[in-house]
Design a protein around this motif. Structure first.
Motif, PDB file in Angstrom:
ATOM      1  N   PHE A   1       0.843  -1.182   0.000  1.00 23.70           N
ATOM      2  CA  PHE A   1       0.000   0.000   0.000  1.00 23.70           C
ATOM      3  C   PHE A   1       0.884   1.240   0.000  1.00 23.70           C
ATOM      4  O   PHE A   1       1.951   1.242   0.620  1.00 23.70           O
ATOM      5  CB  PHE A   1      -0.905   0.041   1.240  1.00 23.70           C
ATOM      6  N   ARG A   2       0.433   2.256  -0.701  1.00 27.63           N
ATOM      7  CA  ARG A   2       1.093   3.568  -0.679  1.00 27.63           C
ATOM      8  C   ARG A   2       0.009   4.573  -0.315  1.00 27.63           C
ATOM      9  O   ARG A   2      -0.953   4.765  -1.065  1.00 27.63           O
ATOM     10  CB  ARG A   2       1.674   3.862  -2.053  1.00 27.63           C
ATOM     11  N   ILE A   3       0.138   5.166   0.854  1.00 25.23           N
ATOM     12  CA  ILE A   3      -0.947   5.957   1.428  1.00 25.23           C
ATOM     13  C   ILE A   3      -0.459   7.385   1.662  1.00 25.23           C
ATOM     14  O   ILE A   3       0.597   7.602   2.277  1.00 25.23           O
ATOM     15  CB  ILE A   3      -1.422   5.312   2.750  1.00 25.23           C
ATOM     16  N   SER A   4      -1.234   8.360   1.183  1.00 30.00           N
ATOM     17  CA  SER A   4      -0.829   9.766   1.275  1.00 30.00           C
ATOM     18  C   SER A   4      -0.864  10.261   2.713  1.00 30.00           C
ATOM     19  O   SER A   4      -1.658   9.775   3.528  1.00 30.00           O
ATOM     20  CB  SER A   4      -1.777  10.629   0.431  1.00 30.00           C
ATOM     21  N   PRO A   5      -0.023  11.270   3.030  1.00 25.83           N
ATOM     22  CA  PRO A   5      -0.025  11.844   4.377  1.00 25.83           C
ATOM     23  C   PRO A   5      -1.424  12.302   4.785  1.00 25.83           C
ATOM     24  O   PRO A   5      -2.160  12.864   3.976  1.00 25.83           O
ATOM     25  CB  PRO A   5       0.923  13.049   4.247  1.00 25.83           C
ATOM     26  N   GLY A   6      -1.789  12.046   6.025  1.00 26.53           N
ATOM     27  CA  GLY A   6      -3.073  12.490   6.558  1.00 26.53           C
ATOM     28  C   GLY A   6      -4.244  11.587   6.216  1.00 26.53           C
ATOM     29  O   GLY A   6      -5.358  11.793   6.704  1.00 26.53           O
ATOM     30  N   THR A   7      -4.007  10.566   5.385  1.00 30.38           N
ATOM     31  CA  THR A   7      -5.108   9.678   4.985  1.00 30.38           C
ATOM     32  C   THR A   7      -5.431   8.685   6.100  1.00 30.38           C
ATOM     33  O   THR A   7      -4.535   8.139   6.736  1.00 30.38           O
ATOM     34  CB  THR A   7      -4.723   8.894   3.712  1.00 30.38           C
ATOM     35  N   THR A   8      -6.716   8.474   6.322  1.00 24.18           N
ATOM     36  CA  THR A   8      -7.174   7.496   7.304  1.00 24.18           C
ATOM     37  C   THR A   8      -7.690   6.272   6.568  1.00 24.18           C
ATOM     38  O   THR A   8      -8.464   6.396   5.621  1.00 24.18           O
ATOM     39  CB  THR A   8      -8.326   8.098   8.141  1.00 24.18           C
ATOM     40  N   LEU A   9      -7.248   5.097   6.991  1.00 24.39           N
ATOM     41  CA  LEU A   9      -7.773   3.863   6.395  1.00 24.39           C
ATOM     42  C   LEU A   9      -9.141   3.562   7.006  1.00 24.39           C
ATOM     43  O   LEU A   9      -9.402   3.935   8.148  1.00 24.39           O
ATOM     44  CB  LEU A   9      -6.825   2.703   6.649  1.00 24.39           C
ATOM     45  N   PRO A  10     -10.009   2.876   6.273  1.00 26.50           N
ATOM     46  CA  PRO A  10     -11.319   2.537   6.841  1.00 26.50           C
ATOM     47  C   PRO A  10     -11.181   1.716   8.121  1.00 26.50           C
ATOM     48  O   PRO A  10     -10.282   0.876   8.240  1.00 26.50           O
ATOM     49  CB  PRO A  10     -11.984   1.719   5.731  1.00 26.50           C
ATOM     50  N   HIS A  11     -12.052   1.983   9.070  1.00 32.02           N
ATOM     51  CA  HIS A  11     -12.105   1.262  10.340  1.00 32.02           C
ATOM     52  C   HIS A  11     -12.413  -0.201  10.061  1.00 32.02           C
ATOM     53  O   HIS A  11     -13.385  -0.509   9.396  1.00 32.02           O
ATOM     54  CB  HIS A  11     -13.240   1.894  11.155  1.00 32.02           C
ATOM     55  N   HIS A  12     -11.562  -1.122  10.530  1.00 28.59           N
ATOM     56  CA  HIS A  12     -11.809  -2.532  10.198  1.00 28.59           C
ATOM     57  C   HIS A  12     -11.282  -3.465  11.271  1.00 28.59           C
ATOM     58  O   HIS A  12     -10.406  -3.124  12.057  1.00 28.59           O
ATOM     59  CB  HIS A  12     -11.180  -2.882   8.845  1.00 28.59           C
ATOM     60  N   GLY A  13     -11.852  -4.660  11.296  1.00 33.14           N
ATOM     61  CA  GLY A  13     -11.353  -5.743  12.146  1.00 33.14           C
ATOM     62  C   GLY A  13     -10.880  -6.861  11.245  1.00 33.14           C
ATOM     63  O   GLY A  13     -10.822  -6.706  10.025  1.00 33.14           O
ATOM     64  N   HIS A  14     -10.538  -8.003  11.852  1.00 33.91           N
ATOM     65  CA  HIS A  14      -9.965  -9.095  11.048  1.00 33.91           C
ATOM     66  C   HIS A  14     -10.592 -10.418  11.428  1.00 33.91           C
ATOM     67  O   HIS A  14     -10.948 -10.638  12.566  1.00 33.91           O
ATOM     68  CB  HIS A  14      -8.460  -9.200  11.278  1.00 33.91           C
ATOM     69  N   ALA A  15     -10.643 -11.306  10.466  1.00 34.36           N
ATOM     70  CA  ALA A  15     -11.100 -12.668  10.756  1.00 34.36           C
ATOM     71  C   ALA A  15      -9.906 -13.561  11.066  1.00 34.36           C
ATOM     72  O   ALA A  15     -10.027 -14.749  11.210  1.00 34.36           O
ATOM     73  CB  ALA A  15     -11.880 -13.205   9.564  1.00 34.36           C
ATOM     74  N   GLY A  16      -8.710 -12.991  11.137  1.00 35.21           N
ATOM     75  CA  GLY A  16      -7.486 -13.737  11.447  1.00 35.21           C
ATOM     76  C   GLY A  16      -6.384 -12.723  11.667  1.00 35.21           C
ATOM     77  O   GLY A  16      -6.651 -11.546  11.872  1.00 35.21           O
ATOM     78  N   ILE A  17      -5.127 -13.174  11.588  1.00 33.85           N
ATOM     79  CA  ILE A  17      -3.993 -12.261  11.795  1.00 33.85           C
ATOM     80  C   ILE A  17      -3.921 -11.241  10.669  1.00 33.85           C
ATOM     81  O   ILE A  17      -4.193 -11.560   9.514  1.00 33.85           O
ATOM     82  CB  ILE A  17      -2.672 -13.058  11.816  1.00 33.85           C
ATOM     83  N   GLU A  18      -3.568  -9.998  11.016  1.00 33.77           N
ATOM     84  CA  GLU A  18      -3.187  -9.014  10.010  1.00 33.77           C
ATOM     85  C   GLU A  18      -1.798  -8.501  10.377  1.00 33.77           C
ATOM     86  O   GLU A  18      -1.588  -8.040  11.497  1.00 33.77           O
ATOM     87  CB  GLU A  18      -4.165  -7.838   9.977  1.00 33.77           C
ATOM     88  N   LEU A  19      -0.858  -8.599   9.453  1.00 32.06           N
ATOM     89  CA  LEU A  19       0.486  -8.073   9.667  1.00 32.06           C
ATOM     90  C   LEU A  19       0.704  -6.874   8.763  1.00 32.06           C
ATOM     91  O   LEU A  19       0.359  -6.919   7.578  1.00 32.06           O
ATOM     92  CB  LEU A  19       1.556  -9.117   9.334  1.00 32.06           C
ATOM     93  N   THR A  20       1.281  -5.806   9.327  1.00 33.47           N
ATOM     94  CA  THR A  20       1.641  -4.637   8.534  1.00 33.47           C
ATOM     95  C   THR A  20       3.113  -4.346   8.761  1.00 33.47           C
ATOM     96  O   THR A  20       3.547  -4.193   9.906  1.00 33.47           O
ATOM     97  CB  THR A  20       0.809  -3.413   8.948  1.00 33.47           C
ATOM     98  N   LEU A  21       3.892  -4.316   7.687  1.00 34.71           N
ATOM     99  CA  LEU A  21       5.315  -3.985   7.765  1.00 34.71           C
ATOM    100  C   LEU A  21       5.515  -2.614   7.132  1.00 34.71           C
ATOM    101  O   LEU A  21       5.185  -2.417   5.954  1.00 34.71           O
ATOM    102  CB  LEU A  21       6.136  -5.038   7.018  1.00 34.71           C
ATOM    103  N   ILE A  22       6.056  -1.674   7.920  1.00 36.89           N
ATOM    104  CA  ILE A  22       6.243  -0.309   7.418  1.00 36.89           C
ATOM    105  C   ILE A  22       7.559  -0.232   6.643  1.00 36.89           C
ATOM    106  O   ILE A  22       8.618  -0.614   7.159  1.00 36.89           O
ATOM    107  CB  ILE A  22       6.297   0.720   8.571  1.00 36.89           C
TER     108      ILE A  22
END
Ligand code: ZN
Length: 226
Positions: free
Chosen positions: A143-164
């Motif tokens: 993902f490439r996300i612009s400064p100040g952008t908010t991602l939609p509020h969400h939950g998960h049905a399993g693990i979610e990993l985010t690597l910056i």
């Protein structure tokens, strides 16, 4: 827009012991394993702990009772080796300059893609799907996300990993910067906001489809296969 990883300090957010043990055992879905592999190239601490987890797994295997193979196991294995490839191997090409600074495991995943352009997903949010054939069983995307952008509020049905990989974001859990691995279990609902001056580039891998709690998120989900 060129990807450039600015390494400032060692990561503050790491893989859990449970995650590293599953990783060492080869028990993680491919996208989730890719995120762990890429994090270990940026984090000496997790690389060391993953090696220890592999040693533990190896010594457990050594102690396991040998299991009897079926009589034709050897012939079937050789048959599989000689069988022709069902699908042609993915087209290989040079990693495009805008992604050349990615950690090794991610470069390999990008190398296998037929198309490495950023695709607009929503205002301020672009993505490259690293596993475009998969639907409904988890995913791995840059993902490439612009400064100040908010991602939609969400939950998960399993693990979610985010690597910056570039920039930073903050959510209910904390602040995440280059090299950090955010590991969220299925009971966490969060809403990340990009708080860096530059675009935030991150790898997000999920074990199962996301569960959006907002109308916008639920409307986007079927359109983009998230
Ligand atoms: Zn780590």
């Amino acid at each position: 827009m060129t990807y450039h990883s600015v390494k400032t300090s060692p990561p503050n957010h790491h893989a859990s012991d449970a995650l590293l043990l599953s990783y060492a055992a080869g028990a993680l879905p491919s996208g989730v394993a890719l995120a762990v592999a890429a994090h270990t190239t940026l984090c000496a601490d997790c690389a060391h702990r993953a090696a220890v987890a592999e040693d533990i797994g190896g010594s457990l295997l050594d102690r396991a009772e040998p299991a009897a193979l079926c009589p034709d196991a050897l012939a079937r294995t050789f048959g599989r080796i000689e069988a022709p490839e069902a699908t042609p191997p993915p087209r290989m090409h040079d990693v495009p300059p805008h992604l050349a600074g990615l950690p090794g495991p991610l470069r390999a995943a990008v190398n296998a893609l037929p198309d490495t352009r950023w695709r607009l997903l929503a205002p301020g949010i672009r993505q490259i799907d690293l596993n475009p054939g998969a639907r409904g069983g988890g995913s791995s995307r840059l993902f490439r996300i612009s400064p100040g952008t908010t991602l939609p509020h969400h939950g998960h049905a399993g693990i979610e990993l985010t690597l910056i990989l570039q920039g930073s974001f903050t959510d209910e859990v904390g602040r995440f910067q280059v090299g950090d691995l955010a590991e969220l279990e299925d009971d966490v609902v969060h809403q990340p906001i990009v708080d860096s001056a530059e675009d935030c580039i991150c790898l997000i891998a999920t074990e199962a489809p996301l569960r959006f709690s907002s109308l916008l998120g639920r409307l986007m989900q079927p359109l983009f296969g998230l």
